[in-house]
Write an enzyme that holds these catalytic residues in place. Structure first.
Site, mmCIF file in Angstrom:
data_model
loop_
_atom_site.group_PDB
_atom_site.id
_atom_site.type_symbol
_atom_site.label_atom_id
_atom_site.label_comp_id
_atom_site.label_asym_id
_atom_site.label_seq_id
_atom_site.Cartn_x
_atom_site.Cartn_y
_atom_site.Cartn_z
ATOM 1 N N CYS A 146 -5.755 -28.478 2.274
ATOM 2 C CA CYS A 146 -5.472 -28.301 0.850
ATOM 3 C C CYS A 146 -6.235 -27.131 0.240
ATOM 4 O O CYS A 146 -5.950 -26.728 -0.897
ATOM 5 C CB CYS A 146 -5.802 -29.574 0.082
ATOM 6 S SG CYS A 146 -4.822 -31.007 0.625
ATOM 7 N N ARG A 199 1.213 -23.681 6.054
ATOM 8 C CA ARG A 199 0.994 -25.058 6.506
ATOM 9 C C ARG A 199 -0.331 -25.220 7.235
ATOM 10 O O ARG A 199 -0.909 -26.294 7.230
ATOM 11 C CB ARG A 199 2.153 -25.477 7.440
ATOM 12 C CG ARG A 199 2.160 -26.945 7.806
ATOM 13 C CD ARG A 199 2.379 -27.838 6.606
ATOM 14 N NE ARG A 199 2.278 -29.247 6.943
ATOM 15 C CZ ARG A 199 2.276 -30.230 6.050
ATOM 16 N NH1 ARG A 199 2.366 -29.942 4.766
ATOM 17 N NH2 ARG A 199 2.173 -31.485 6.423
ATOM 18 N N GLU A 224 13.174 -21.955 -8.307
ATOM 19 C CA GLU A 224 13.324 -23.381 -8.024
ATOM 20 C C GLU A 224 14.770 -23.806 -8.267
ATOM 21 O O GLU A 224 15.355 -23.482 -9.296
ATOM 22 C CB GLU A 224 12.370 -24.185 -8.911
ATOM 23 C CG GLU A 224 12.567 -25.684 -8.891
ATOM 24 C CD GLU A 224 12.416 -26.284 -7.504
ATOM 25 O OE1 GLU A 224 13.372 -26.953 -7.058
ATOM 26 O OE2 GLU A 224 11.366 -26.074 -6.859
ATOM 27 N N GLY A 232 9.565 -27.130 1.032
ATOM 28 C CA GLY A 232 9.294 -28.509 1.401
ATOM 29 C C GLY A 232 8.963 -28.600 2.881
ATOM 30 O O GLY A 232 8.919 -27.595 3.593
ATOM 31 N N SER A 272 7.631 -48.653 17.624
ATOM 32 C CA SER A 272 8.484 -49.620 18.332
ATOM 33 C C SER A 272 7.991 -49.891 19.749
ATOM 34 O O SER A 272 8.460 -50.814 20.411
ATOM 35 C CB SER A 272 9.935 -49.125 18.364
ATOM 36 O OG SER A 272 10.009 -47.827 18.927
ATOM 37 N N ASP A 276 1.785 -37.558 8.054
ATOM 38 C CA ASP A 276 3.010 -37.048 7.443
ATOM 39 C C ASP A 276 4.273 -37.404 8.223
ATOM 40 O O ASP A 276 5.370 -37.365 7.657
ATOM 41 C CB ASP A 276 2.944 -35.514 7.323
ATOM 42 C CG ASP A 276 1.856 -35.051 6.366
ATOM 43 O OD1 ASP A 276 1.284 -35.915 5.672
ATOM 44 O OD2 ASP A 276 1.573 -33.836 6.318
ATOM 45 N N TYR A 304 -18.470 -44.998 -21.705
ATOM 46 C CA TYR A 304 -18.206 -44.187 -22.894
ATOM 47 C C TYR A 304 -19.475 -43.517 -23.414
ATOM 48 O O TYR A 304 -20.493 -44.153 -23.645
ATOM 49 C CB TYR A 304 -17.605 -45.050 -24.014
ATOM 50 C CG TYR A 304 -17.730 -44.404 -25.386
ATOM 51 C CD1 TYR A 304 -17.201 -43.138 -25.628
ATOM 52 C CD2 TYR A 304 -18.393 -45.047 -26.419
ATOM 53 C CE1 TYR A 304 -17.319 -42.534 -26.865
ATOM 54 C CE2 TYR A 304 -18.533 -44.458 -27.665
ATOM 55 C CZ TYR A 304 -17.995 -43.200 -27.885
ATOM 56 O OH TYR A 304 -18.117 -42.597 -29.106
#
Length: 827
Positions: free
Chosen positions: A42, A132, A179, A244, A274, A283, A427
């Site tokens: 990231c 990536r 976009e 994406g 499985s 991911d 607070y």
């Protein structure tokens, strides 16, 4: 026991370390096809932009150090190309091309996801990248060092795309974002994304929404041209594809492991595939969403690390720990803004046909009186039945991360909006308010659920037929003068009780204010005074304006500066007007940070009163709408709007006080081009003609007045009139005259009323608006209705019998309007 792990980033490395912490007796082999493991994925955009200066800071561990500390056999540049679940072995290809097999007792797949690269023409040209991993980062960084990148195009407006937009801008490039959808930031709703659009435009980013890329071509030695399907072309030196990612499922699929309906690797609640000896995380897997129960793909590092810890325990100790699933909690820095989301937004709930309600608030990050408070926009979605919290979205500057985590925890625990008000917040004025924004959102949602407030959402108002409702702006007159929603009447909240008679009781009442609070207070007053259908605009004018405002076309003023020398709409500017040297001007500074609308504009107005002509006022505010309001205020008052700038969520506006002569000179000369009509008749055909002409005149933007005298009064009588006391002559006129517009007759061919009914039938069949509809359109278009006082006295017509918007006047009133008009018609 021999454990083999495929994939050394995030999930894979975390699981390997956890397995070792669980047992010293196991053999652990970690395969990574890249050169690096356990790096800060990231953080890659920030290294490209130069925010993170040292490349080594991206790496949590080197393969050698990681292997030595945890006694793990780390094999980088080793790609697992096949899995044989029957033989319990994997096939590995080394960097030199040689291939070998490795056996396992238990296998963990953490292959991640790969960027989408659609088969577009020219997509493999130099200068076009995806981001990536570290290798991608090195290629982009090297390209930027070798080429003069002045313009960059980012295809895709998701989290990574916008983070790259900021960092490429930081690196000195002019940035355009393309976009296909009508908004950036897909996980949030349009109304919230619209706030991000505003900020991006302020920062000089060009937005091309609802645009699809068709292909790329080389342009000169170092340039590229990006072709849109719409015909638009953009020139750039660098293109980043952020369309994406898709899960890397090839290994699992070819091994015969089950692929789920979302096209990710199927795993059960223990993260087991499985095949009982093979597990998977990260991911590449799909898992049921805790709220919907339907499988989905979640590309986030936090859940991947959570899964890794669980799967390591299950692989070593047997299936004992269940994974609860992820709800998609994410956050991103977009220039000065922070954008965060968790759970399900309204658009996804609607898509899945799940009933929901929403609440939007605009609050301060901490106590407004303590310096540095910034605005925070929050939207939550929840069940209309029991208030179960479905999702939350925040666009703000400070404290966003703290709040989104509170919402996420509430959602994951199956909590409701009522739980939000029970949270005990730490607070102190520098950190929060006595009523934290999270609690306020819970209170608003609770009011909606209990029926104490009936919500009006921005889409409903945008699509509403305002001729059938009364739209009331309860802001102050000063705020209303700066602009509101077309068709609204201004009745300030503090005047509402005294002016309630101006609001009809026989049709719905829509209320709005700046952010929603005053509208809520007004709705309480009206409901308690007998009004049945009262709705308050959720999020107020701030949400509505952002959502309905059309984006300026790139290149038409959305990146330039705003100053007294410019007529463009508000955009960021860091330079003051050059009309007058700064050394000649006295500047008074005012701090309006932390003050909600209308506070900043009222503070501007009050401060300007203390200045002498020629002096300037610099106002700092955290209300994102303040620069726009300040510019509008200057236009209406004749003062000079010098400049505006923003940094860190603080908006700085410079205004210069004008001399009285300059104020008068700046005001446009009054053109006597109004239109007036005297309606003397109550014939249906003549009355129709009057309202048709009045609406046509109003459409030109001119002032239009209709003066109703004698028989014309019958055209503006209420259908349901209250009982009023009349003398004998008033009662006689009441019996002889039409009771309302529905009873009007034709001037010719009336045939005992048959002609009038035929006329209305023909109008309806041909799609022509009725007299009553035309009359309401005139009201909505701002046509002034004046009833003749003398005619009312003679004919015994009382003010209570006439429509609520009608004012009463005499001949002097008419003559005043006529003198300002160039058309006067007597009908």
């Amino acid at each position: 026991m021999k454990y083999v792990i495929v994939g050394g980033v995030a999930g894979g490395a975390t699981a390997a370390a956890r397995i070792r912490r669980n047992t010293e007796k196991a053999e652990i082999i970690l395969f990574e096809k890249g050169e690096h493991i356990s790096y800060a994925n990231c953080g890659l955009p920030y290294y490209i932009g130069g925010v993170i200066e040292e490349r080594d800071r991206l790496f949590v561990q080197t393969p050698a150090a990681f292997g030595k500390r945890f006694n793990i056999d780390v094999r980088t540049r080793s790609e697992v190309t096949a899995v044989d679940v029957a033989a319990k072995q994997v096939t590995v290809r080394k960097a030199d091309g040689s291939v070998y097999t490795e056996s396992y007792d238990k296998l963990l797949l953490s292959p991640g996801a790969s960027p989408v690269r659609p088969p577009l023409s020219g997509i493999d040209l130099p200068g076009i990248f995806t981001l990536r991993n570290v290798s991608d980062t090195d290629r982009i960084k090297g390209y930027m060092q070798q080429h003069n990148v002045k313009r960059a195009v980012i295809v895709g407006g998701g989290f990574i795309g916008l983070e790259m937009a900021e960092n490429l801008h930081h690196a000195g490039a002019e940035v355009a974002v393309v976009e296909m959808a009508d908004q950036v930031m897909g996980p949030i709703d349009y109304s919230m994304a619209a706030l991000v659009h505003e900020h991006l435009l302020q920062k000089g980013v060009k937005l091309y929404l609802k645009q699809a890329v068709e292909g790329f071509e080389k342009n000169g030695e170092e340039g590229l041209t990006v072709h849109f399907k719409s015909g638009i072309k953009l020139d750039a030196e660098l293109v980043l594809l952020s369309i994406g990612v898709r899960p890397e499922t090839r290994l699992a699929s070819e091994a015969g492991l089950k692929i789920g309906e979302a096209r990710g690797i199927y795993v059960n609640e223990y993260l087991q595939t499985s095949d009982e000896s093979v597990y998977a995380v990260g991911d590449a897997i799909e898992f049921p969403h805790p709220l919907t129960g339907k499988p989905w793909l979640n590309y986030l590092a936090g859940p991947a690390n959570r899964q890794a810890r669980i799967v390591a325990d299950n692989m070593v100790f047997g299936n004992k720990v269940k994974y609860e699933g992820a709800i998609g909690t994410s956050i991103a820095k977009v220039f000065d803004q922070t954008v965060a989301s968790t759970g399900l937004p309204a658009k996804r709930l609607k898509q899945m046909e799940i009933p929901y309600l929403s609440a939007t608030i605009h609050s301060s990050s901490h106590a407004g009186y303590y310096p540095g408070a910034s605005q925070m926009d929050i939207k939550i979605t929840f069940s209309p039945e029991d208030g179960k919290l479905y999702g939350a979205q925040i666009v703000g500057y400070d404290g966003v991360d703290k709040r989104i985590d509170e919402y996420a925890l509430t959602i994951k625990r199956g909590g409701t909006v009522y739980d939000l008000v029970c949270l005990e917040h730490a607070y102190a004025p520098p950190f929060s308010s006595a009523k934290d924004p999270v609690a306020i959102s819970g209170y608003v949602a609770g009011n909606i659920l209990s029926g104490k407030m009936t919500p009006l959402y921005w889409r409903e108002l945008q699509q509403a037929d305002l001729s059938k409702v009364t739209l009331v702006d309860v802001r102050t007159a000063d705020e209303f003068a700066l602009g509101g929603i077309k068709g609204a009447v201004n009745i300030p909240l503090d005047d509402l009780r005294q002016r309630m008679q101006e609001i009809p009781t026989d049709k719905p009442v829509y209320l709005y204010c700046g952010v929603g609070l005053r509208g809520y207070l007004a709705s309480n007053i009206l409901k308690d005074n007998g009004y049945k259908d009262v709705r308050n605009l959720i999020g107020g004018l701030k949400t509505y304006r952002a959502a309905v405002a059309p984006l300026p076309a790139p290149g038409t003023g959305n990146t330039g500066g705003t100053s007294c020398c410019s007529s463009s709409s508000f955009t960021e500017s860091t330079s003051a007007c050059e009309c007058k040297p700064e050394t000649e001007v006295k500047v008074i500074k005012v701090d309006a940070c932390g003050i909600q609308c209308p506070g900043p504009i009222l503070k501007l107005k009050k401060s300007m009163e203390t200045l002498v002509p020629g002096e300037r006022l610099e106002v700092r505010a955290t209300d994102a709408g303040f620069p726009r309001d300040a510019e509008a205020w200057c236009r209406t008052t004749g003062n000079r709007f010098i400049s505006s700038a923003s940094e860190g969520g603080v908006y700085k506006v410079m205004v210069e006080k004008a001399t009285p002569c300059a104020v008068e000179a700046s005001r446009p000369a009054v053109e006597e081009h109004g239109k007036t009509f005297i309606l003397f008749s109550d014939d249906l055909d003549k009355t129709l003609a009057t309202f048709v002409l009045a609406n046509g005149a109003a459409a030109t933007g001119k002032k239009v007045t209709i003066f109703f005298t004698f028989w014309g009064l019958n055209a503006i009588k209420k259908v349901n009139k209250p009982k009023v006391k009349k003398d004998i002559f008033g009662k006689m006129f009441g019996m002889m005259l039409p009771s309302d517009s529905l009873q009007l007759k034709l001037s010719k061919m009336n045939m005992l009323g048959i002609g009038a009914k035929m006329m209305r039938y023909l109008m309806r069949s041909k799609g022509i608006d009725s007299l009553e509809s035309l009359r309401q359109q005139a009201i909505d278009n701002g046509v002034e209705f004046i009833a003749c006082q003398m005619s009312m006295d003679v004919m015994g017509v009382k003010r209570e019998e006439l429509l609520d918007n009608v004012t009463v006047g005499g001949v002097a009133t008419y003559m005043d309007r006529a003198e300002q008009a160039n058309v006067n018609l007597f009908i």
